[in-house]
Design a protein around this motif. Structure first.
Motif, PDB file in Angstrom:
ATOM      1  N   VAL A 149       0.875  -1.221  -0.010  1.00 51.50           N
ATOM      2  CA  VAL A 149       0.083  -0.113  -0.107  1.00 51.50           C
ATOM      3  C   VAL A 149       0.909   1.280  -0.166  1.00 51.50           C
ATOM      4  O   VAL A 149       1.560   1.287   0.943  1.00 51.50           O
ATOM      5  N   ASP A 150       1.076   1.877  -1.027  1.00 51.87           N
ATOM      6  CA  ASP A 150       1.808   3.194  -1.369  1.00 51.87           C
ATOM      7  C   ASP A 150       0.811   4.489  -0.694  1.00 51.87           C
ATOM      8  O   ASP A 150       1.849   5.215  -0.218  1.00 51.87           O
ATOM      9  N   HIS A 151      -0.310   4.578  -0.861  1.00 53.51           N
ATOM     10  CA  HIS A 151      -0.956   5.848  -0.249  1.00 53.51           C
ATOM     11  C   HIS A 151      -2.352   5.440   0.112  1.00 53.51           C
ATOM     12  O   HIS A 151      -2.845   4.397  -0.387  1.00 53.51           O
ATOM     13  N   ILE A 152      -2.825   6.086   1.239  1.00 54.99           N
ATOM     14  CA  ILE A 152      -3.956   5.711   1.879  1.00 54.99           C
ATOM     15  C   ILE A 152      -4.652   7.103   2.337  1.00 54.99           C
ATOM     16  O   ILE A 152      -3.938   8.032   2.810  1.00 54.99           O
ATOM     17  N   GLN A 153      -5.904   7.564   1.964  1.00 57.20           N
ATOM     18  CA  GLN A 153      -6.642   8.734   2.196  1.00 57.20           C
ATOM     19  C   GLN A 153      -8.022   8.255   2.485  1.00 57.20           C
ATOM     20  O   GLN A 153      -8.652   7.432   1.935  1.00 57.20           O
ATOM     21  N   GLN A 154      -8.530   8.916   3.783  1.00 54.71           N
ATOM     22  CA  GLN A 154      -9.990   8.572   4.086  1.00 54.71           C
ATOM     23  C   GLN A 154     -10.794   9.894   3.669  1.00 54.71           C
ATOM     24  O   GLN A 154     -10.410  10.903   4.165  1.00 54.71           O
ATOM     25  N   THR A 155     -11.791   9.538   2.969  1.00 55.11           N
ATOM     26  CA  THR A 155     -12.859  10.582   2.616  1.00 55.11           C
ATOM     27  C   THR A 155     -13.946  10.928   3.743  1.00 55.11           C
ATOM     28  O   THR A 155     -14.054  10.321   4.571  1.00 55.11           O
ATOM     29  N   ASN A 156     -14.618  12.020   3.580  1.00 54.91           N
ATOM     30  CA  ASN A 156     -15.536  12.371   4.534  1.00 54.91           C
ATOM     31  C   ASN A 156     -16.453  11.463   4.514  1.00 54.91           C
ATOM     32  O   ASN A 156     -17.218  11.595   5.861  1.00 54.91           O
ATOM     33  N   ASP A 157     -16.819  10.641   3.843  1.00 51.78           N
ATOM     34  CA  ASP A 157     -17.951   9.639   3.925  1.00 51.78           C
ATOM     35  C   ASP A 157     -17.317   8.559   4.648  1.00 51.78           C
ATOM     36  O   ASP A 157     -18.252   7.479   4.840  1.00 51.78           O
ATOM     37  N   GLY A 158     -16.125   8.355   5.070  1.00 47.65           N
ATOM     38  CA  GLY A 158     -15.574   7.127   5.900  1.00 47.65           C
ATOM     39  C   GLY A 158     -15.026   6.134   4.940  1.00 47.65           C
ATOM     40  O   GLY A 158     -14.203   5.222   5.354  1.00 47.65           O
ATOM     41  N   PHE A 159     -15.258   6.166   3.566  1.00 46.83           N
ATOM     42  CA  PHE A 159     -14.323   5.284   2.809  1.00 46.83           C
ATOM     43  C   PHE A 159     -12.938   5.445   2.886  1.00 46.83           C
ATOM     44  O   PHE A 159     -12.532   6.606   2.855  1.00 46.83           O
ATOM     45  N   LEU A 160     -11.979   4.437   2.629  1.00 46.58           N
ATOM     46  CA  LEU A 160     -10.695   4.453   2.473  1.00 46.58           C
ATOM     47  C   LEU A 160     -10.279   4.258   1.130  1.00 46.58           C
ATOM     48  O   LEU A 160     -10.892   3.239   0.470  1.00 46.58           O
ATOM     49  N   TRP A 161      -9.556   5.157   0.541  1.00 43.96           N
ATOM     50  CA  TRP A 161      -8.966   4.788  -0.825  1.00 43.96           C
ATOM     51  C   TRP A 161      -7.500   4.577  -0.610  1.00 43.96           C
ATOM     52  O   TRP A 161      -6.736   5.156  -0.038  1.00 43.96           O
ATOM     53  N   LEU A 162      -6.970   3.481  -1.458  1.00 45.49           N
ATOM     54  CA  LEU A 162      -5.852   3.161  -1.490  1.00 45.49           C
ATOM     55  C   LEU A 162      -5.255   2.971  -2.878  1.00 45.49           C
ATOM     56  O   LEU A 162      -5.910   2.643  -3.739  1.00 45.49           O
ATOM     57  N   ILE A 163      -3.796   3.145  -2.829  1.00 41.47           N
ATOM     58  CA  ILE A 163      -2.890   3.004  -4.101  1.00 41.47           C
ATOM     59  C   ILE A 163      -2.064   1.774  -3.590  1.00 41.47           C
ATOM     60  O   ILE A 163      -1.314   2.019  -2.530  1.00 41.47           O
ATOM     61  N   THR A 164      -2.213   0.937  -4.527  1.00 37.78           N
ATOM     62  CA  THR A 164      -1.312  -0.344  -4.074  1.00 37.78           C
ATOM     63  C   THR A 164      -0.423  -0.543  -5.332  1.00 37.78           C
ATOM     64  O   THR A 164      -0.724  -0.282  -6.494  1.00 37.78           O
ATOM     65  N   ASN A 165       0.956  -1.057  -4.966  1.00 36.47           N
ATOM     66  CA  ASN A 165       2.010  -0.917  -6.196  1.00 36.47           C
ATOM     67  C   ASN A 165       2.083   0.342  -7.010  1.00 36.47           C
ATOM     68  O   ASN A 165       2.173  -0.192  -8.463  1.00 36.47           O
ATOM     69  N   ARG A 166       1.665   1.262  -6.773  1.00 31.10           N
ATOM     70  CA  ARG A 166       1.794   2.443  -7.585  1.00 31.10           C
ATOM     71  C   ARG A 166       0.785   2.682  -8.824  1.00 31.10           C
ATOM     72  O   ARG A 166       0.954   3.397  -9.537  1.00 31.10           O
ATOM     73  N   ASP A 167      -0.045   1.478  -8.893  1.00 27.45           N
ATOM     74  CA  ASP A 167      -1.008   1.614  -9.910  1.00 27.45           C
ATOM     75  C   ASP A 167      -2.473   1.134  -9.944  1.00 27.45           C
ATOM     76  O   ASP A 167      -3.000   0.981 -10.782  1.00 27.45           O
ATOM     77  N   ASN A 168      -2.783   0.609  -8.943  1.00 24.23           N
ATOM     78  CA  ASN A 168      -3.993   0.161  -8.300  1.00 24.23           C
ATOM     79  C   ASN A 168      -4.749   1.003  -7.507  1.00 24.23           C
ATOM     80  O   ASN A 168      -4.306   1.103  -6.435  1.00 24.23           O
ATOM     81  N   LEU A 169      -6.074   1.239  -7.906  1.00 25.82           N
ATOM     82  CA  LEU A 169      -6.883   2.543  -6.962  1.00 25.82           C
ATOM     83  C   LEU A 169      -7.878   1.475  -6.470  1.00 25.82           C
ATOM     84  O   LEU A 169      -8.595   0.712  -7.271  1.00 25.82           O
ATOM     85  N   SER A 170      -7.989   1.544  -5.147  1.00 25.03           N
ATOM     86  CA  SER A 170      -9.215   0.656  -4.401  1.00 25.03           C
ATOM     87  C   SER A 170      -9.798   1.714  -3.508  1.00 25.03           C
ATOM     88  O   SER A 170      -9.451   2.389  -2.856  1.00 25.03           O
ATOM     89  N   ARG A 171     -11.091   1.154  -3.339  1.00 26.79           N
ATOM     90  CA  ARG A 171     -12.076   1.761  -2.315  1.00 26.79           C
ATOM     91  C   ARG A 171     -12.292   0.624  -1.152  1.00 26.79           C
ATOM     92  O   ARG A 171     -12.839  -0.316  -1.546  1.00 26.79           O
ATOM     93  N   PHE A 172     -12.180   1.008  -0.053  1.00 26.65           N
ATOM     94  CA  PHE A 172     -12.404   0.261   1.094  1.00 26.65           C
ATOM     95  C   PHE A 172     -13.439   0.656   1.972  1.00 26.65           C
ATOM     96  O   PHE A 172     -13.345   1.670   2.491  1.00 26.65           O
ATOM     97  N   ASP A 173     -14.739  -0.124   2.155  1.00 29.46           N
ATOM     98  CA  ASP A 173     -15.623   0.414   2.850  1.00 29.46           C
ATOM     99  C   ASP A 173     -15.913  -0.052   4.231  1.00 29.46           C
ATOM    100  O   ASP A 173     -16.972  -0.013   4.835  1.00 29.46           O
ATOM    101  N   GLY A 174     -14.788  -0.604   4.665  1.00 31.34           N
ATOM    102  CA  GLY A 174     -14.934  -1.466   6.275  1.00 31.34           C
ATOM    103  C   GLY A 174     -14.886  -2.663   6.209  1.00 31.34           C
ATOM    104  O   GLY A 174     -14.533  -3.519   7.187  1.00 31.34           O
ATOM    105  N   LYS A 175     -15.432  -3.271   4.948  1.00 28.57           N
ATOM    106  CA  LYS A 175     -15.369  -4.854   4.841  1.00 28.57           C
ATOM    107  C   LYS A 175     -14.923  -5.265   3.629  1.00 28.57           C
ATOM    108  O   LYS A 175     -14.494  -6.231   3.471  1.00 28.57           O
TER     109      LYS A 175
END
Length: 167
Positions: free
Chosen positions: A49-75
């Motif tokens: 995991v290169d970068h992680i950011q939490q948005t105001n709605d509670g989602f976590l946004w992650l960048i993995t291996n410098r080229d994959n964007l993911s949203r994590f909703d807690g589960k």
């Protein structure tokens, strides 16, 4: 030593302050969301995991291996194959900005729950290497600073980027 303790206490207070995380299902017990380790078996697209950011709605946004964007909703992880960002930052208004090797992408917060790619706006700070975005930061006054392979650029919401660093 007292300064370190005060700092640790202040950080703990921020985390315990009860900021709501709307991404979690309130009907589920909290124990179903707690994890200490996520791997590709749980849906994380890559191990680093290169970068992680939490948005105001509670989602976590992650960048993995410098080229994959993911949203994590807690589960669950929801993975996007495009765009392929290398960095991201959260704007003061709650929008996400993604930096790629081809330029910048602005993702309005209204699209977070839909998790669609509609409404994205692309920008290029400059020609050539100036579109290879390596770093993004917002100042306290709302100015976006963009570090590129060709120098530093400033963006204050208009349609122009101003070069302020070496080129």
């Amino acid at each position: 030593m007292n300064k370190i303790r005060s700092l640790i206490l202040a950080i703990l207070c921020v985390f315990i302050s009860g900021v709501p995380a709307h991404a979690l299902d309130p009907n589920q017990p909290a124990s179903s969301f707690l994890r200490t380790h996520f791997t590709t078996d749980e849906g994380l697209p890559r191990a680093v995991v290169d970068h992680i950011q939490q948005t105001n709605d509670g989602f976590l946004w992650l960048i993995t291996n410098r080229d994959n964007l993911s949203r994590f909703d807690g589960k669950n992880f929801f993975n996007l194959t495009k765009p392929r960002p290398g960095t991201l930052t959260l704007a003061p208004n709650g929008d996400l900005w993604l930096g790629t090797l081809e330029g910048l992408i602005h993702m309005p917060s209204a699209n977070f729950n839909k998790f669609t790619l509609s409404g994205l706006v692309s920008y290029n700070p400059g020609p050539g290497k100036a579109s290879q975005v390596w770093c993004l930061r917002f100042s306290s006054s709302g100015v976006l600073w963009v570090g590129t392979a060709d120098g530093l650029f400033r963006y204050d919401g208009g349609n122009q980027f101003v070069a302020v660093g070496p080129r």
